[in-house]
Design a protein around this motif. Sequence first.
Motif, PDB file in Angstrom:
ATOM      1  N   ASN A 662       0.830  -1.213   0.000  1.00  0.00           N
ATOM      2  CA  ASN A 662       0.000   0.000   0.000  1.00  0.00           C
ATOM      3  C   ASN A 662       0.858   1.254   0.000  1.00  0.00           C
ATOM      4  OD1 ASN A 662      -2.619  -1.353   0.219  1.00  0.00           O
ATOM      5  ND2 ASN A 662      -1.896  -1.952   2.253  1.00  0.00           N
ATOM      6  N   ALA A 663       2.108   1.091   0.385  1.00  0.00           N
ATOM      7  CA  ALA A 663       3.071   2.182   0.381  1.00  0.00           C
ATOM      8  C   ALA A 663       4.363   1.627  -0.220  1.00  0.00           C
ATOM      9  CB  ALA A 663       3.304   2.697   1.800  1.00  0.00           C
ATOM     10  N   PRO A 664       5.273   2.479  -0.669  1.00  0.00           N
ATOM     11  CA  PRO A 664       6.447   1.992  -1.401  1.00  0.00           C
ATOM     12  C   PRO A 664       7.298   0.965  -0.676  1.00  0.00           C
ATOM     13  CG  PRO A 664       6.189   4.335  -1.763  1.00  0.00           C
ATOM     14  CD  PRO A 664       5.162   3.945  -0.725  1.00  0.00           C
ATOM     15  N   LEU A 665       7.362   0.972   0.652  1.00  0.00           N
ATOM     16  CA  LEU A 665       8.286   0.095   1.372  1.00  0.00           C
ATOM     17  C   LEU A 665       7.607  -0.695   2.475  1.00  0.00           C
ATOM     18  CD1 LEU A 665      11.342   2.532   1.713  1.00  0.00           C
ATOM     19  CD2 LEU A 665      11.083   0.637   0.119  1.00  0.00           C
ATOM     20  N   ASP A 666       6.334  -0.991   2.345  1.00  0.00           N
ATOM     21  CA  ASP A 666       5.635  -1.636   3.456  1.00  0.00           C
ATOM     22  C   ASP A 666       5.495  -3.155   3.279  1.00  0.00           C
ATOM     23  OD1 ASP A 666       3.834  -1.598   1.368  1.00  0.00           O
ATOM     24  OD2 ASP A 666       2.102  -1.089   2.624  1.00  0.00           O
ATOM     25  N   GLY A 667       6.147  -3.720   2.286  1.00  0.00           N
ATOM     26  CA  GLY A 667       6.003  -5.151   2.024  1.00  0.00           C
ATOM     27  C   GLY A 667       7.199  -5.968   2.451  1.00  0.00           C
ATOM     28  N   PRO A 668       7.184  -7.267   2.159  1.00  0.00           N
ATOM     29  CA  PRO A 668       8.255  -8.169   2.586  1.00  0.00           C
ATOM     30  C   PRO A 668       9.469  -8.120   1.661  1.00  0.00           C
ATOM     31  CG  PRO A 668       6.572  -9.406   1.435  1.00  0.00           C
ATOM     32  CD  PRO A 668       6.068  -7.996   1.517  1.00  0.00           C
ATOM     33  N   LEU A 669      10.529  -8.771   2.094  1.00  0.00           N
ATOM     34  CA  LEU A 669      11.742  -8.932   1.302  1.00  0.00           C
ATOM     35  C   LEU A 669      11.628 -10.169   0.425  1.00  0.00           C
ATOM     36  CD1 LEU A 669      14.445  -8.265   4.029  1.00  0.00           C
ATOM     37  CD2 LEU A 669      14.098  -6.868   1.984  1.00  0.00           C
ATOM     38  N   GLU A 670      12.160 -10.069  -0.803  1.00  0.00           N
ATOM     39  CA  GLU A 670      12.213 -11.232  -1.681  1.00  0.00           C
ATOM     40  C   GLU A 670      13.601 -11.339  -2.304  1.00  0.00           C
ATOM     41  OE1 GLU A 670       9.795 -13.499  -5.278  1.00  0.00           O
ATOM     42  OE2 GLU A 670       9.058 -11.583  -4.486  1.00  0.00           O
ATOM     43  N   PHE A 671      14.170 -12.528  -2.165  1.00  0.00           N
ATOM     44  CA  PHE A 671      15.492 -12.827  -2.709  1.00  0.00           C
ATOM     45  C   PHE A 671      15.331 -13.799  -3.870  1.00  0.00           C
ATOM     46  CE2 PHE A 671      19.423 -15.644  -2.158  1.00  0.00           C
ATOM     47  CZ  PHE A 671      20.200 -14.868  -2.997  1.00  0.00           C
ATOM     48  N   THR A 672      15.813 -13.403  -5.036  1.00  0.00           N
ATOM     49  CA  THR A 672      15.788 -14.272  -6.204  1.00  0.00           C
ATOM     50  C   THR A 672      17.204 -14.729  -6.503  1.00  0.00           C
ATOM     51  OG1 THR A 672      13.891 -13.089  -7.116  1.00  0.00           O
ATOM     52  CG2 THR A 672      15.155 -14.462  -8.629  1.00  0.00           C
ATOM     53  N   ALA A 673      17.409 -16.027  -6.515  1.00  0.00           N
ATOM     54  CA  ALA A 673      18.737 -16.569  -6.783  1.00  0.00           C
ATOM     55  C   ALA A 673      19.093 -16.390  -8.256  1.00  0.00           C
ATOM     56  CB  ALA A 673      18.769 -18.050  -6.415  1.00  0.00           C
ATOM     57  N   PRO A 674      20.377 -16.314  -8.563  1.00  0.00           N
ATOM     58  CA  PRO A 674      20.768 -16.284  -9.972  1.00  0.00           C
ATOM     59  C   PRO A 674      20.471 -17.615 -10.642  1.00  0.00           C
ATOM     60  CG  PRO A 674      22.697 -16.596  -8.581  1.00  0.00           C
ATOM     61  CD  PRO A 674      21.536 -16.339  -7.655  1.00  0.00           C
ATOM     62  N   ALA A 675      20.402 -17.608 -11.949  1.00  0.00           N
ATOM     63  CA  ALA A 675      20.288 -18.867 -12.682  1.00  0.00           C
ATOM     64  C   ALA A 675      21.537 -19.699 -12.456  1.00  0.00           C
ATOM     65  CB  ALA A 675      20.101 -18.597 -14.168  1.00  0.00           C
ATOM     66  N   GLY A 676      21.343 -21.019 -12.414  1.00  0.00           N
ATOM     67  CA  GLY A 676      22.512 -21.892 -12.345  1.00  0.00           C
ATOM     68  C   GLY A 676      23.258 -21.896 -13.657  1.00  0.00           C
ATOM     69  N   SER A 677      22.535 -21.992 -14.754  1.00  0.00           N
ATOM     70  CA  SER A 677      23.096 -21.921 -16.108  1.00  0.00           C
ATOM     71  C   SER A 677      21.918 -21.781 -17.066  1.00  0.00           C
ATOM     72  CB  SER A 677      23.909 -23.175 -16.442  1.00  0.00           C
ATOM     73  OG  SER A 677      23.139 -24.353 -16.260  1.00  0.00           O
ATOM     74  N   ALA A 678      21.814 -20.663 -17.728  1.00  0.00           N
ATOM     75  CA  ALA A 678      20.669 -20.414 -18.601  1.00  0.00           C
ATOM     76  C   ALA A 678      21.118 -19.685 -19.851  1.00  0.00           C
ATOM     77  CB  ALA A 678      19.604 -19.595 -17.867  1.00  0.00           C
ATOM     78  N   SER A 679      20.380 -19.867 -20.927  1.00  0.00           N
ATOM     79  CA  SER A 679      20.681 -19.170 -22.182  1.00  0.00           C
ATOM     80  C   SER A 679      19.951 -17.838 -22.268  1.00  0.00           C
ATOM     81  CB  SER A 679      20.292 -20.045 -23.375  1.00  0.00           C
ATOM     82  OG  SER A 679      21.127 -21.170 -23.487  1.00  0.00           O
ATOM     83  N   TYR A 680      18.653 -17.856 -21.976  1.00  0.00           N
ATOM     84  CA  TYR A 680      17.858 -16.635 -22.111  1.00  0.00           C
ATOM     85  C   TYR A 680      18.259 -15.642 -21.025  1.00  0.00           C
ATOM     86  CZ  TYR A 680      13.874 -13.593 -22.918  1.00  0.00           C
ATOM     87  OH  TYR A 680      13.089 -12.505 -23.197  1.00  0.00           O
ATOM     88  N   GLN A 681      18.601 -14.443 -21.446  1.00  0.00           N
ATOM     89  CA  GLN A 681      19.076 -13.430 -20.515  1.00  0.00           C
ATOM     90  C   GLN A 681      18.013 -12.359 -20.267  1.00  0.00           C
ATOM     91  OE1 GLN A 681      22.270 -13.873 -19.065  1.00  0.00           O
ATOM     92  NE2 GLN A 681      21.792 -15.791 -20.117  1.00  0.00           N
ATOM     93  N   ARG A 682      18.009 -11.877 -19.030  1.00  0.00           N
ATOM     94  CA  ARG A 682      17.188 -10.721 -18.666  1.00  0.00           C
ATOM     95  C   ARG A 682      18.093  -9.691 -18.020  1.00  0.00           C
ATOM     96  NH1 ARG A 682      13.835 -15.209 -17.133  1.00  0.00           N
ATOM     97  NH2 ARG A 682      11.943 -15.323 -18.403  1.00  0.00           N
ATOM     98  N   TRP A 683      17.654  -8.441 -18.084  1.00  0.00           N
ATOM     99  CA  TRP A 683      18.446  -7.344 -17.539  1.00  0.00           C
ATOM    100  C   TRP A 683      17.558  -6.426 -16.714  1.00  0.00           C
ATOM    101  CZ3 TRP A 683      19.221  -9.484 -22.261  1.00  0.00           C
ATOM    102  CH2 TRP A 683      20.536  -9.766 -22.665  1.00  0.00           C
ATOM    103  N   PHE A 684      18.176  -5.823 -15.680  1.00  0.00           N
ATOM    104  CA  PHE A 684      17.549  -4.714 -14.979  1.00  0.00           C
ATOM    105  C   PHE A 684      18.517  -3.546 -15.073  1.00  0.00           C
ATOM    106  CE2 PHE A 684      16.602  -2.217 -11.077  1.00  0.00           C
ATOM    107  CZ  PHE A 684      15.330  -1.823 -11.438  1.00  0.00           C
ATOM    108  N   GLU A 685      18.279  -2.678 -16.068  1.00  0.00           N
ATOM    109  CA  GLU A 685      19.175  -1.564 -16.375  1.00  0.00           C
ATOM    110  C   GLU A 685      18.355  -0.292 -16.612  1.00  0.00           C
ATOM    111  OE1 GLU A 685      22.638  -3.957 -18.857  1.00  0.00           O
ATOM    112  OE2 GLU A 685      20.877  -3.245 -19.925  1.00  0.00           O
ATOM    113  N   PRO A 686      17.749   0.263 -15.578  1.00  0.00           N
ATOM    114  CA  PRO A 686      16.974   1.497 -15.778  1.00  0.00           C
ATOM    115  C   PRO A 686      17.829   2.577 -16.434  1.00  0.00           C
ATOM    116  CG  PRO A 686      16.662   0.615 -13.565  1.00  0.00           C
ATOM    117  CD  PRO A 686      17.776  -0.155 -14.169  1.00  0.00           C
TER     118      PRO A 686
END
Length: 787
Positions: A662-686
């Motif tokens: 409901n507000a920018p920082l009022d939710g839980p933490l989420e940790f996403t592990a890196p891929a072990g080995s993957a071909s398809y790439q995603r980026w977070f580059e604002p």
Amino acid sequence: MMMFDSYGLRLLTRRSFMKGAAGTAGVIAARSFFRMDTADTPEIIASASSAAEDWWLGPDLWANRFQDWALRGGRITCVATDPKSLQVRTASVLTRCLTGRNGILSVRTGTETTGNGFSGFLIGTGEPGTDYRRAALVGSASGTAGGLLGVFGSDGRVRFRRHTDEIRQFAYPIIPATMSGGRPTARTVTEDVILSLEVAEQAPGRLSLTLKAVQAATGLLLSQAVLVDVVPECVTGGFALVSSGAPSPGATYWFSDLSTSGAGVDLHPERSFGPVAGTLFSVSGSTLKMTAQLMPMLLQPTDTVTLEIYDETSLAWVQRSVASVGGGFTALLRVDDWDAMRGWDYRVSFSRGGAFDGHVPAEPTGNLLVASLCCTKASHRLVDGVTSGDPRLAGEELLGLYTSQNVWFPYEQLAGNIARQQPDMLVALGDQFYETAPTVKDAGAAPELDFLYKYIQWLWAFRDLTRRIPCIVAVDDHDVYQGNLWGEGGVALAAGAPYDSGGYVNSPEWVNIVQRVQCAHNPDPVDATPIAQDITVYFTGFSYGGVRFVLLEDRKFKTGGDGRDPYGNVLPPAQLVLLGDRQEALLNSYTDDGSQGPTVILTQTLSGCLQTKADGSRAKYTDSNGWPPLGRKRALQLVKNARGVILSGDTHVASLVRHGINAPLDGPLEFTAPAGSASYQRWFEPASPLPNGTGQPYTGDYVDGFGNHMRVLAVNNMHFTQKEVVTAYGNSQYGHREFKEEGYGLLRIDRTQRTHTFEAWRWNVDPGSSLAAPMSGWPYTVSFDQV
């Protein structure tokens, strides 16, 4: 109901093999091919010892692929039928390797079905010193480290051929050699030929290879080829039996009585594989659940697997559970009065021979270390398709087809470095394999053998972890042979419809086998009621090591990504489902007033769309759990009420975010592990720096394409930008691991200090090294009170 895969082969479920299975008792023992003779005496590896038709070739051999090989009348037989499957099918020898010294290989071979092609040996597979499992994973496409073919052609001539050409991958060009022998005649289905390949030292650093085909009954020489001035490196490594039906119309071939002799063949009986491929287990309270995975084989009504533990008081093995072998060639073992206060050595034994051992540790009473693994693709380039490994960006080198740069299986550094961290639990959060690697996807509705071929590679790679620590497994879209999955509560995807319209592509019976194989050992589901098409569920909650865990299935109930009902009507936002009522009720039951201790939520993907496009603008992908926003909001509120942290996989980008509800920082933490080995790439580059960053690149406050708020606390992109990769390669498929941030995640739960510490580690960093460190931006520690 009888079921068939796309090759017309009967599926290997238990019910498929009940009839006609009598009289095959002892087939496992008959397939134990070891005989520890002297180096000068031929050692039989595979013999015509079984009269039954079967799919498992025995503990000495690895079939590429399972559906392409069988035992028929005691012969190892290529049974591929699709013309695309007939080009160089291999059955690799696991328990022997060639050393580049004097030695002899011999095998009886004949024609199963007539046509063009050849049968024989593929020698020298794999890079020098590579893991023997990687050297065994060789397919029809030629490429670097692909080996040398010594074969008997359909025209009755023996030849040497190359299998290392990166440009003409299906040419198998003939290597000039000195030819001799009788007048060649075309091969027939009545033939019985002994094919031998002798490696001899010609001069220091040079070998001669002599390939002979003789009639088995008379000893008459049919054809001979001698190749000289061969460097030892060309023949050193793994070797395999080969059946090739190229060009079309193609032949198939059979083999028996494979033997080796001489100092040039090293014996490795410890590398035998099967009949028990590995185990997965969990402990919840006083219940132990364990899955024993068998190799695909002809099943009998009396086939069972027995679990025994070693009692150090009585110094004896004590039987604790017995289970029949069922769907997916698994036995589901269970003990409901398990003593978790101490560790137990165990072994699982197949009723017709063969055992596998491990250790169930005592349940931790202090801190808990959880390792998180996801997205492990066997190879970047197909081993049975035309691909290129040419470098296109600065610093890249050729991605050789059969090198460790391309064939990531068996992930030995990744698995070894996780083991060195000594985790108390492993969580595998989906995409344990990719249906398109290392071989082409079987497009049938129930591709059981293809699934097992790829899944058992994963188990083989990580079984030294899963045999001794609890492993909780979730399946994701690629595990069920879909590029994306919006499960819609289990409905079938309409024929020809895009994935985002919602539903499962393959048969529900097959989906249930996939889930049984990977998830049956998880703690019992809280509500086992099947969903549409009788597809089973496994979402659950349990405690281990003083930590509460909730395992969710966020794909299974989710509304199709097009946001429409089955009739094409646009659904209002309030009717779009993420977790569904049953999983929301599970989360609600974990509401915590602060007295319950740490809680960890396990999910398949991130609850936000932490992806940008090549120009830095926000992406908006509905396969993320940033959509649907109202379902996300409800789920995150329930996680917050449980005081939980979230572990997820899927995105291929390591990240730690603080969600907003409901507000920018009022939710839980989420940790996403890196891929072990993957071909398809995603980026977070604002495109622009984010406010309130940590000092690390691309951290700070962010609003995704669906309007969801997140504070990015840590993130790791690959070393090239999205624009650079897409410009060079035309898409987001990228295989050069040295430029990617791949590996695994760790969550350290310190109950004394009341902290969670999150870490992302590269696959090739030895944590025991004095210079070892996690990826940039990690570790990140928060107190229990901050979650």
